[in-house]
Design a protein around this motif. Structure first.
Motif, PDB file in Angstrom:
ATOM      1  N   LEU A   1      11.456  59.127 -19.924  1.00 19.00           N
ATOM      2  CA  LEU A   1      12.335  58.470 -20.887  1.00 19.00           C
ATOM      3  C   LEU A   1      11.676  57.224 -21.473  1.00 19.00           C
ATOM      4  CD1 LEU A   1      15.795  58.735 -19.096  1.00 19.00           C
ATOM      5  CD2 LEU A   1      15.178  59.782 -21.282  1.00 19.00           C
ATOM      6  N   LEU A   2      11.057  56.429 -20.631  1.00 21.99           N
ATOM      7  CA  LEU A   2      10.405  55.207 -21.098  1.00 21.99           C
ATOM      8  C   LEU A   2       9.162  55.496 -21.932  1.00 21.99           C
ATOM      9  CD1 LEU A   2      10.692  53.005 -17.879  1.00 21.99           C
ATOM     10  CD2 LEU A   2      12.098  52.888 -19.941  1.00 21.99           C
ATOM     11  N   ALA A   3       8.564  56.685 -21.741  1.00 15.88           N
ATOM     12  CA  ALA A   3       7.348  57.030 -22.488  1.00 15.88           C
ATOM     13  C   ALA A   3       7.638  57.711 -23.818  1.00 15.88           C
ATOM     14  CB  ALA A   3       6.458  57.939 -21.639  1.00 15.88           C
ATOM     15  N   ALA A   4       8.900  58.073 -24.071  1.00 15.23           N
ATOM     16  CA  ALA A   4       9.246  58.751 -25.327  1.00 15.23           C
ATOM     17  C   ALA A   4       9.195  57.763 -26.485  1.00 15.23           C
ATOM     18  CB  ALA A   4      10.642  59.369 -25.212  1.00 15.23           C
ATOM     19  N   ARG A   5       8.350  58.024 -27.455  1.00 16.86           N
ATOM     20  CA  ARG A   5       8.136  57.075 -28.546  1.00 16.86           C
ATOM     21  C   ARG A   5       9.254  57.063 -29.570  1.00 16.86           C
ATOM     22  NH1 ARG A   5       1.982  59.096 -29.177  1.00 16.86           N
ATOM     23  NH2 ARG A   5       3.122  61.023 -28.756  1.00 16.86           N
ATOM     24  N   ASN A   6      10.097  58.097 -29.565  1.00 17.89           N
ATOM     25  CA  ASN A   6      11.218  58.100 -30.506  1.00 17.89           C
ATOM     26  C   ASN A   6      12.437  57.360 -29.958  1.00 17.89           C
ATOM     27  OD1 ASN A   6      11.650  60.012 -28.532  1.00 17.89           O
ATOM     28  ND2 ASN A   6      12.719  61.427 -29.890  1.00 17.89           N
ATOM     29  N   LEU A   7      12.393  56.980 -28.686  1.00 15.74           N
ATOM     30  CA  LEU A   7      13.498  56.233 -28.093  1.00 15.74           C
ATOM     31  C   LEU A   7      13.119  54.816 -27.705  1.00 15.74           C
ATOM     32  CD1 LEU A   7      15.117  58.901 -25.700  1.00 15.74           C
ATOM     33  CD2 LEU A   7      15.814  58.292 -28.017  1.00 15.74           C
ATOM     34  N   MET A   8      11.850  54.609 -27.411  1.00 21.34           N
ATOM     35  CA  MET A   8      11.397  53.321 -26.908  1.00 21.34           C
ATOM     36  C   MET A   8      10.391  52.685 -27.864  1.00 21.34           C
ATOM     37  SD  MET A   8      12.972  52.775 -24.114  1.00 21.34           S
ATOM     38  CE  MET A   8      14.036  53.759 -23.061  1.00 21.34           C
ATOM     39  N   PRO A   9      10.349  51.355 -27.925  1.00 20.82           N
ATOM     40  CA  PRO A   9       9.321  50.681 -28.732  1.00 20.82           C
ATOM     41  C   PRO A   9       7.941  50.874 -28.118  1.00 20.82           C
ATOM     42  CG  PRO A   9      10.552  49.084 -27.449  1.00 20.82           C
ATOM     43  CD  PRO A   9      11.253  50.396 -27.260  1.00 20.82           C
ATOM     44  N   ASN A  10       6.919  50.675 -28.908  1.00 22.26           N
ATOM     45  CA  ASN A  10       5.546  50.846 -28.422  1.00 22.26           C
ATOM     46  C   ASN A  10       5.227  49.928 -27.256  1.00 22.26           C
ATOM     47  OD1 ASN A  10       4.919  52.849 -30.288  1.00 22.26           O
ATOM     48  ND2 ASN A  10       4.251  51.373 -31.834  1.00 22.26           N
ATOM     49  N   LEU A  11       5.887  48.771 -27.209  1.00 21.83           N
ATOM     50  CA  LEU A  11       5.644  47.832 -26.125  1.00 21.83           C
ATOM     51  C   LEU A  11       6.016  48.433 -24.773  1.00 21.83           C
ATOM     52  CD1 LEU A  11       4.717  44.915 -25.573  1.00 21.83           C
ATOM     53  CD2 LEU A  11       7.122  44.221 -25.695  1.00 21.83           C
TER      54      LEU A  11
ATOM     55  N   GLY B   1       2.366  62.754 -13.055  1.00 19.91           N
ATOM     56  CA  GLY B   1       1.398  63.014 -14.109  1.00 19.91           C
ATOM     57  C   GLY B   1       1.719  64.234 -14.941  1.00 19.91           C
ATOM     58  N   PHE B   2       2.353  65.227 -14.347  1.00 14.77           N
ATOM     59  CA  PHE B   2       2.670  66.462 -15.077  1.00 14.77           C
ATOM     60  C   PHE B   2       4.060  66.421 -15.693  1.00 14.77           C
ATOM     61  CE2 PHE B   2       4.425  70.775 -15.154  1.00 14.77           C
ATOM     62  CZ  PHE B   2       3.489  71.416 -15.962  1.00 14.77           C
ATOM     63  N   ILE B   3       5.087  66.167 -14.863  1.00 19.63           N
ATOM     64  CA  ILE B   3       6.470  66.253 -15.328  1.00 19.63           C
ATOM     65  C   ILE B   3       6.775  65.165 -16.349  1.00 19.63           C
ATOM     66  CG2 ILE B   3       8.881  66.111 -14.627  1.00 19.63           C
ATOM     67  CD1 ILE B   3       7.634  68.679 -13.840  1.00 19.63           C
ATOM     68  N   ALA B   4       6.346  63.943 -16.089  1.00 17.34           N
ATOM     69  CA  ALA B   4       6.666  62.848 -17.005  1.00 17.34           C
ATOM     70  C   ALA B   4       6.064  63.084 -18.382  1.00 17.34           C
ATOM     71  CB  ALA B   4       6.172  61.519 -16.427  1.00 17.34           C
ATOM     72  N   LYS B   5       4.865  63.609 -18.432  1.00 15.17           N
ATOM     73  CA  LYS B   5       4.231  63.884 -19.728  1.00 15.17           C
ATOM     74  C   LYS B   5       5.003  64.940 -20.506  1.00 15.17           C
ATOM     75  CE  LYS B   5       0.030  65.801 -21.774  1.00 15.17           C
ATOM     76  NZ  LYS B   5      -0.007  64.855 -22.900  1.00 15.17           N
ATOM     77  N   LEU B   6       5.320  66.064 -19.866  1.00 14.14           N
ATOM     78  CA  LEU B   6       6.049  67.137 -20.547  1.00 14.14           C
ATOM     79  C   LEU B   6       7.470  66.705 -20.912  1.00 14.14           C
ATOM     80  CD1 LEU B   6       4.941  70.305 -18.563  1.00 14.14           C
ATOM     81  CD2 LEU B   6       4.039  69.418 -20.700  1.00 14.14           C
ATOM     82  N   PHE B   7       8.093  65.923 -20.050  1.00 15.85           N
ATOM     83  CA  PHE B   7       9.442  65.469 -20.328  1.00 15.85           C
ATOM     84  C   PHE B   7       9.461  64.511 -21.520  1.00 15.85           C
ATOM     85  CE2 PHE B   7      13.309  62.953 -18.919  1.00 15.85           C
ATOM     86  CZ  PHE B   7      14.197  63.901 -19.383  1.00 15.85           C
ATOM     87  N   ALA B   8       8.484  63.616 -21.595  1.00 16.76           N
ATOM     88  CA  ALA B   8       8.398  62.698 -22.734  1.00 16.76           C
ATOM     89  C   ALA B   8       8.176  63.468 -24.037  1.00 16.76           C
ATOM     90  CB  ALA B   8       7.270  61.691 -22.511  1.00 16.76           C
ATOM     91  N   GLU B   9       7.306  64.479 -23.984  1.00 14.46           N
ATOM     92  CA  GLU B   9       7.068  65.271 -25.191  1.00 14.46           C
ATOM     93  C   GLU B   9       8.302  66.071 -25.591  1.00 14.46           C
ATOM     94  OE1 GLU B   9       3.670  67.607 -24.279  1.00 14.46           O
ATOM     95  OE2 GLU B   9       2.246  65.947 -24.528  1.00 14.46           O
ATOM     96  N   ALA B  10       9.065  66.555 -24.602  1.00  8.63           N
ATOM     97  CA  ALA B  10      10.298  67.281 -24.916  1.00  8.63           C
ATOM     98  C   ALA B  10      11.322  66.358 -25.564  1.00  8.63           C
ATOM     99  CB  ALA B  10      10.868  67.903 -23.647  1.00  8.63           C
TER     100      ALA B  10
END
Length: 270
Positions: free
Chosen positions: A103-113, A158-167
């Protein structure tokens, strides 16, 4: 004239006549790849003679692997239970952490910071092979299941967080904006606007990671991180090949059970 008007479009269209057109650039790349493969084969001493010797020695090894020896079934059962516990604990904790990290890595929900550091963290978790991470944790916390659990938690993030952020980045923001327009807080937006759109995919990712952790739980034990891997490595060192076969059969049974469990969970949530 009528015949000219009925000319086949495939013959008149050069792009259709040649769907895999090449250029000098692509030919140069293919030629460079072939030359590099030849160079790599010669420098690594990959010879046909060594391959034939390997086939002969492999036949001798197969002869010593069978029949399997299950005389020490108590040891196999205890190691199997330990590997299963390592995989399940690591999967539950790793997936729970990945939910928040994604959730924190999703760029459409969180600022770049916020999203940029999270993506760096995810990349670091994916950088090293689980065996390397297991060696580090064995040095840090000692031999045993704790090192294996920590290793697989890092691998899961490393695996789930990446795929979840992209989803999450692929969801429709219309639902999010509609819920935000009602004055709902951030938690309500995530709970009712984001998670329903990615829940089924998240379940699929989680089940795949459980399968992966079941396999890796038997592998990290080779370096002392608990589970069947340590017993397997010891059996190889003692040339106890019939017991190696018993361990391998046990690992196969563990993976098949995990696969059946994953399929059952996917059917329930679909």
């Amino acid at each position: 004239m009528a015949e000219l008007n009925h000319t086949s479009p495939r013959a008149s269209d050069p792009e259709r006549a040649h769907p895999f057109r090449t250029s000098w650039g692509s030919r140069a790349l293919w030629a460079g790849l072939v030359l590099y493969l030849v160079y790599a084969v010669t420098t690594l001493d990959l010879t046909w003679a060594r391959f034939l010797v390997g086939i002969d020695q492999g036949g001798e090894l197969l002869g010593r692997l069978f029949p399997a020896n299950f005389a020490r079934w108590e040891l196999l059962l205890s190691d199997l239970i330990e590997s299963l516990q390592i995989a399940i604990i690591a999967s539950v904790v790793g997936i729970a952490i990945s939910l928040f990290v994604g959730l924190l890595a999703a760029r459409n929900l969180m600022p770049n910071l916020v999203s940029a550091p999270m993506r760096v963290f995810i990349a670091l978790c994916r950088t090293f092979h689980p065996v390397i991470i297991a060696i580090l944790f064995v040095k840090a916390v000692g031999f045993g299941a704790l090192a294996g659990i920590l290793t697989l938690i890092v691998a899961s993030i490393g695996f789930i967080a990446k795929l979840f952020a992209e989803a999450i980045e692929e969801i429709s923001l219309k639902q999010v904006e509609a819920i935000r327009a009602t004055g709902a807080g951030f938690a309500s937006i995530i709970l009712f606007g984001v998670l329903p759109q990615v829940f089924s995919r998240f379940i699929g990712f989680s089940m795949y990671q459980l399968d992966s952790n079941l396999r890796n739980s038997t592998m990290v034990g080779i370096v002392g991180a608990g589970g069947l891997g340590g017993t397997l490595f010891s059996a190889f060192q003692r040339f106890d090949y019939d017991f190696v076969t018993a361990i391998l059969i046990t690992i196969i049974a563990l993976i098949l059970v995990g696969e059946a469990l994953s399929n059952t969970v996917r059917r329930v949530f679909q």
